[in-house]
Design a protein around this motif. Structure first.
Motif, short mmCIF file in Angstrom:
data_model
loop_
_atom_site.label_atom_id
_atom_site.label_comp_id
_atom_site.label_asym_id
_atom_site.label_seq_id
_atom_site.Cartn_x
_atom_site.Cartn_y
_atom_site.Cartn_z
N THR A 204 -2.83 11.14 0.64
CA THR A 204 -3.96 10.50 0.05
C THR A 204 -3.59 8.92 -0.53
O THR A 204 -2.39 8.60 -0.63
CB THR A 204 -3.98 11.18 -1.56
OG1 THR A 204 -2.98 11.24 -2.30
CG2 THR A 204 -4.51 12.54 -1.18
N GLY A 205 -4.64 8.20 -0.75
CA GLY A 205 -4.24 6.67 -0.88
C GLY A 205 -5.21 6.13 0.07
O GLY A 205 -6.17 6.42 0.65
N PRO A 206 -4.83 4.60 0.11
CA PRO A 206 -3.74 4.05 -0.38
C PRO A 206 -3.99 3.58 -1.99
O PRO A 206 -5.08 3.67 -2.33
CB PRO A 206 -3.69 2.72 0.54
CG PRO A 206 -5.26 2.61 0.78
CD PRO A 206 -5.90 3.72 0.83
N PHE A 207 -2.88 3.40 -2.49
CA PHE A 207 -2.81 2.91 -3.92
C PHE A 207 -2.12 1.83 -4.08
O PHE A 207 -1.14 1.41 -3.25
CB PHE A 207 -2.09 4.14 -4.90
CG PHE A 207 -2.76 5.60 -4.58
CD1 PHE A 207 -4.15 5.78 -5.22
CD2 PHE A 207 -2.31 6.52 -3.68
CE1 PHE A 207 -4.79 6.90 -5.13
CE2 PHE A 207 -3.09 7.63 -3.89
CZ PHE A 207 -4.34 8.02 -4.47
N LYS B 182 1.01 -1.31 -0.04
CA LYS B 182 0.10 -0.14 0.16
C LYS B 182 0.92 1.31 0.14
O LYS B 182 1.72 1.40 0.97
CB LYS B 182 -0.82 0.03 1.18
CG LYS B 182 -1.81 -1.28 1.14
CD LYS B 182 -2.74 -0.86 2.60
CE LYS B 182 -3.84 -2.17 2.43
NZ LYS B 182 -4.63 -2.13 3.67
N LEU B 183 0.54 2.04 -1.00
CA LEU B 183 1.35 3.49 -1.11
C LEU B 183 0.37 4.57 -0.84
O LEU B 183 -0.82 4.69 -1.14
CB LEU B 183 1.88 3.64 -2.39
CG LEU B 183 2.74 2.42 -3.08
CD1 LEU B 183 3.32 2.74 -4.25
CD2 LEU B 183 3.84 1.98 -2.09
N PHE B 184 0.90 5.61 -0.26
CA PHE B 184 0.24 6.62 -0.14
C PHE B 184 1.07 8.09 -0.55
O PHE B 184 2.33 7.85 -0.39
CB PHE B 184 0.19 7.29 1.59
CG PHE B 184 -0.86 6.18 2.15
CD1 PHE B 184 -2.21 6.18 2.44
CD2 PHE B 184 -0.15 4.89 2.79
CE1 PHE B 184 -2.78 5.26 2.98
CE2 PHE B 184 -0.95 4.01 3.42
CZ PHE B 184 -2.46 4.07 3.60
N LEU B 185 0.41 8.94 -1.26
CA LEU B 185 0.97 10.01 -1.69
C LEU B 185 0.81 11.18 -0.99
O LEU B 185 -0.09 11.39 -0.47
CB LEU B 185 0.56 10.19 -3.32
CG LEU B 185 0.64 9.19 -4.49
CD1 LEU B 185 0.15 9.46 -5.56
CD2 LEU B 185 2.29 8.82 -4.40
N PHE B 186 2.10 12.07 -0.72
CA PHE B 186 2.13 13.14 -0.04
C PHE B 186 1.85 14.47 -0.95
O PHE B 186 2.63 14.95 -1.63
CB PHE B 186 3.23 13.56 0.53
CG PHE B 186 3.18 14.44 1.83
CD1 PHE B 186 2.39 14.29 2.79
CD2 PHE B 186 4.05 15.45 1.99
CE1 PHE B 186 2.62 15.17 3.70
CE2 PHE B 186 4.23 16.40 3.07
CZ PHE B 186 3.26 16.36 3.69
N PRO C 228 6.18 12.68 -2.96
CA PRO C 228 6.97 11.97 -2.11
C PRO C 228 5.82 10.88 -1.63
O PRO C 228 4.75 10.80 -1.52
CB PRO C 228 7.30 12.65 -0.95
CG PRO C 228 7.43 13.99 -1.61
CD PRO C 228 6.51 14.19 -2.24
N ILE C 229 6.47 9.69 -1.44
CA ILE C 229 5.69 8.39 -1.34
C ILE C 229 5.78 7.65 0.14
O ILE C 229 6.88 7.66 0.57
CB ILE C 229 5.99 7.17 -2.17
CG1 ILE C 229 5.43 7.89 -3.78
CG2 ILE C 229 5.04 6.01 -2.03
CD1 ILE C 229 5.86 6.91 -4.92
N ILE C 230 4.73 7.48 0.76
CA ILE C 230 4.84 6.35 1.89
C ILE C 230 4.49 5.14 1.76
O ILE C 230 3.36 4.89 1.26
CB ILE C 230 4.20 7.03 3.17
CG1 ILE C 230 4.75 8.16 3.72
CG2 ILE C 230 4.13 6.08 4.30
CD1 ILE C 230 4.31 9.01 5.02
N LEU D 9 1.64 9.52 8.77
CA LEU D 9 1.00 8.28 8.62
C LEU D 9 0.12 8.30 9.84
O LEU D 9 -1.28 8.16 9.67
CB LEU D 9 1.80 7.06 8.41
CG LEU D 9 1.03 5.93 7.94
CD1 LEU D 9 0.03 6.24 6.84
CD2 LEU D 9 1.85 4.63 8.07
N LEU D 10 0.54 8.27 10.92
CA LEU D 10 -0.65 8.46 12.16
C LEU D 10 -1.44 9.30 12.22
O LEU D 10 -2.54 9.29 12.58
CB LEU D 10 0.42 8.49 13.47
CG LEU D 10 -0.34 8.21 14.82
CD1 LEU D 10 -1.25 6.87 14.61
CD2 LEU D 10 0.61 7.92 15.97
N ALA D 11 -0.92 10.84 11.85
CA ALA D 11 -1.97 11.76 11.77
C ALA D 11 -2.83 11.65 10.73
O ALA D 11 -4.00 11.97 11.00
CB ALA D 11 -1.17 13.22 11.47
#
Length: 741
Positions: A14-17, A4-8, A36-38, A81-83
């Protein structure tokens, strides 16, 4: 399990993708245009290059580890991510957290992250905890290696900066081994311009380094706020950093990552260089490029040596990085920019060194030349050592400080003011004292404190003696000549691990210093206007005057030498030779020598002092030795090779209780006409026509001729002509033995 990727984007996730969806959408875009990606399960930021098989990894890794402007001030992954997870169902909290994330990215101020953590604590999603013997007080920053916290060291009750490495680095045993070794080396660095390392260790599988906490901001923070810094302030900051680099250079430590983020400005006005040896090691293959695949350093401030992977990196790497940082401080711009890290690196290698005057017209030609030499692409064309650079920067500092004659309009310091200034004066800082000619005797207070500061600088060579000699000569000249009809003297001093800098300004009318200096350099006899200049010129070539000649600045640098005491005994003659410098170490050695001196066999004794200086306590030990020798009936005299040292000893009263000479001929003459009387409490001196027992300098020419004529043995052998002042003690023994026969 799918990744799972999240875009900043817009300072929020936003996400997950899915990975394929992200690559499909952004794979053909420039790196800088992709958010950037998490990735869930990873605690570091990722970038599109991490998910594209055909993209060179070097660029991605350098963005993570360096000071890139592409993704500036990214917040910690766990907090972000927690926020997102906590606040996505609460628009009010989300708006507040998003606003604080934006403020953090704009300013880099970690207090905005603390506000987010406070919100999460109220939601009971974050717990406060200790880290071993440290209590975490707040987040200071995030870097490629991990996070730095403000923490309280509980067992020492002190606030520290605690750098905690990323957990995955613990798996790299080579890195951890290097980290531990470098931490030990860094802990040995004790300098006012270097952040002190306290301890390193491991807790919960995370390695950490505890360091001095600096309450202030970095150069990067300052430029982000003010866009640029004043020229004079930049020069002063760079000089402080150079002092730190010189100290580390003497300990054979290279920083490798001198950047704006690693130079701290404390609220007290101190400049501190941090992160010694902690630059990230980046290893990645990159085909078809001349850029090195192993780099330590931040891309915008990295040296060409590191990019080309040259062997035996030395201090010139740090001089290059500081040159780029210097340029950045003055202009607010990096010297080489680009759309990718590779483009930036190629700029370091191939583009012309930028001309500072094109952006900053107020920059002098001297300043432009300094920066150009610091950033030379070929390291052999850079400054070899920091103190070589400090010479030229000190000149530029004086230029921009507009140092003109301010002494005439100033008022002299009172005794209390002088004592307070000297008490506050420490190694690495400058002090200025203003003295009226009537208060000339107070110069001994300044000299005493100078000796103490020199000791604090670990001056273990002739640097100590030369510094005191230079002080004595230039202060005497200022009072005798510049203030001969009354007036005031200004004394400015600075002691560092690399040099001693002295500026003396008097209220006199000055003199034709160019003509006088030329005369002094070419003559072999006495000096006329400033007699001490010849002695100072013998010590240093770095001596300059202002236009009218009433303000002189001199700088001397440390050289390797060691103090020593040698003694030779033959027949009834004992020669004690003192060499090196006149510091407290030599004084202690001399004290121990006297304590163990054998008095059972009286002899003629000559103490040959060949140091440029002796500490005040040394004179006391000479008196102790003289008393011991007098009781045993041993003739005793002192030969002082250095004129300035002789003057100081005369000032301290040595010549009043022991025969002291500037000429070896005079000293030998005294001993030759002395008798050893083991049963007498006083050494006897045979009567010698024309000999007064005073130093050669104050005996008139006629008395000299009479003394020389009388100094012949019964066979007509001329003792004085045979003694060469340049001979060592052993040669003198041989001549003396032959003469006695």
């Amino acid at each position: 399990m799918s990744r799972k990727l999240f875009l900043f984007e817009n300072n929020w996730l936003t996400g997950p993708f899915k990975v394929d969806d992200v690559v499909s959408k952004y794979g053909n875009m420039p790196e800088a245009n992709v958010p950037p990606i998490i990735e869930e399960g990873l605690d570091e930021w990722q970038f599109i290059g991490s998910y594209k098989e055909d993209l060179a990894g070097l660029e991605t890794q350098m963005i993570i580890g360096g000071e890139s402007n592409f993704f500036k001030n990214l917040p910690p992954v766990d907090v972000t991510l927690l926020a997102y997870q906590v606040c996505k169902a609460n628009p009010k909290f989300q708006s507040t957290c998003q606003k604080n994330l934006k403020l953090f990215r704009d300013s880099g101020d970690p207090s905005y992250l603390e506000k987010i953590e406070s919100i999460l604590k109220k939601q009971k999603k974050v717990k406060t905890s200790d880290f071993g013997s440290y209590k975490i007080l707040g987040l200071l920053g995030v870097g490629g290696m991990g996070k730095t916290y403000k923490a309280l060291q509980l067992n020492m009750d002190r606030v520290v900066a605690l750098k905690v490495l990323k957990s995955e680095l613990a798996q790299d045993q080579n890195f951890i081994s290097e980290f531990k070794n470098e931490a030990k080396s860094i802990a040995a660095l004790n300098h006012p311009n270097i952040v002190q390392a306290y301890e390193s260790g491991e807790y919960g599988g995370r390695h950490y380094l505890s360091m001095e906490f600096v309450d202030g901001e970095s150069i990067r923070d300052r430029i982000d706020r003010d866009k640029a810094m004043p020229i004079l302030e930049c020069i002063e900051v760079v000089i402080d950093v150079l002092q730190a680099l010189q100290h580390a250079h003497e300990h054979k430590i290279v920083h490798r990552d001198v950047t704006p983020g690693n130079i701290l400005l404390s609220n007290k006005g101190d400049v501190k260089l941090t992160d010694y040896g902690l630059a990230k090691s980046i290893k990645e293959e990159m085909e078809g490029s001349d850029v090195s695949t192993t780099i330590k350093g931040s891309p915008f401030f990295i040296s060409t040596d590191q990019i080309k992977k040259l062997k035996d990196l030395d201090i010139r790497v740090d001089i290059y990085g500081l040159g780029c940082t210097f340029y950045y401080m003055l202009t607010g711009k990096v010297p080489y920019d680009g759309k990718s890290i590779v483009e930036v690196a190629q700029g370091h290698l191939n583009k012309e060194i930028p001309n500072i005057q094109e952006i900053l017209p107020d920059a002098s030609d001297g300043l432009r030349k300094v920066i150009t030499k610091m950033m030379a692409k070929d390291r052999s064309h850079r400054y070899k050592q920091p103190h070589d650079l400090m010479v030229e920067l000190n000149e530029e500092r004086d230029r921009y400080a507009g140092v003109e004659s301010k002494t005439a309009s100033a008022s002299a310091d009172s005794l209390n003011t002088i004592q307070d200034k000297l008490k506050e004066w420490v190694f690495g800082r400058e002090v200025q004292i203003l003295l009226d000619v009537e208060d000339r005797e107070l110069t001994h207070l300044v000299l005493t404190r100078l000796e103490e500061v020199l000791e604090e600088s670990d001056a273990i060579d002739e640097f100590f003696g030369y510094a005191c000699t230079m002080y004595t000569e230039l202060i005497e000249n200022g009072f005798d000549h510049g203030c001969s009809g009354g007036g005031m003297l200004s004394i400015q001093m600075e002691v560092t691990s690399a040099f001693f800098r002295l500026i003396v300004e008097d209220t006199g009318s000055g003199f034709d210093f160019k003509k006088e200096l030329q005369k002094i350099k070419g003559e072999s006899g006495d000096r006329e206007r400033r007699r001490g200049l010849k002695q100072v010129l013998a010590i240093t070539k770095n001596i300059t005057y202002n236009d009218i000649g009433n303000r002189v600045k001199a700088i001397i640098y440390r050289k390797s030498s060691h103090s020593k005491i040698n003694s030779n005994t033959q027949d009834d003659m004992k020669m004690i030779e003192i060499a090196g410098k006149g510091d407290s170490l030599l004084t202690k050695q001399f004290e121990e020598y006297i304590r163990g001196y054998d008095l059972s066999d009286p002899k003629r004794v000559c103490l040959m002092i060949k140091t440029p200086w002796v500490a005040s306590l040394f004179v006391t030990h000479i008196a102790t030795l003289q008393k011991k020798l007098t009781k045993t009936g041993s003739p005793f005299c002192v030969f002082v090779e250095n004129h300035s040292c002789f003057k100081v000893m005369k000032l301290l009263g040595v010549t009043e209780f022991v025969n002291t000479y500037e000429s070896m001929n005079d000293a030998m003459a005294y001993l030759n006409f002395s008798t050893v009387d083991g049963g007498s409490s006083v050494a006897k001196v045979e009567e010698m026509p024309g000999y007064s027992g005073k130093p050669k300098k104050i005996i008139d020419e006629e008395s000299q001729i009479e003394m020389k004529a009388a100094a012949k043995d019964e066979d007509g052998f001329d003792i004085l002509e045979e003694v060469d002042e340049s001979l060592d003690s052993k040669s003198i023994f041989n001549i003396f033995k032959k003469n006695k026969k």
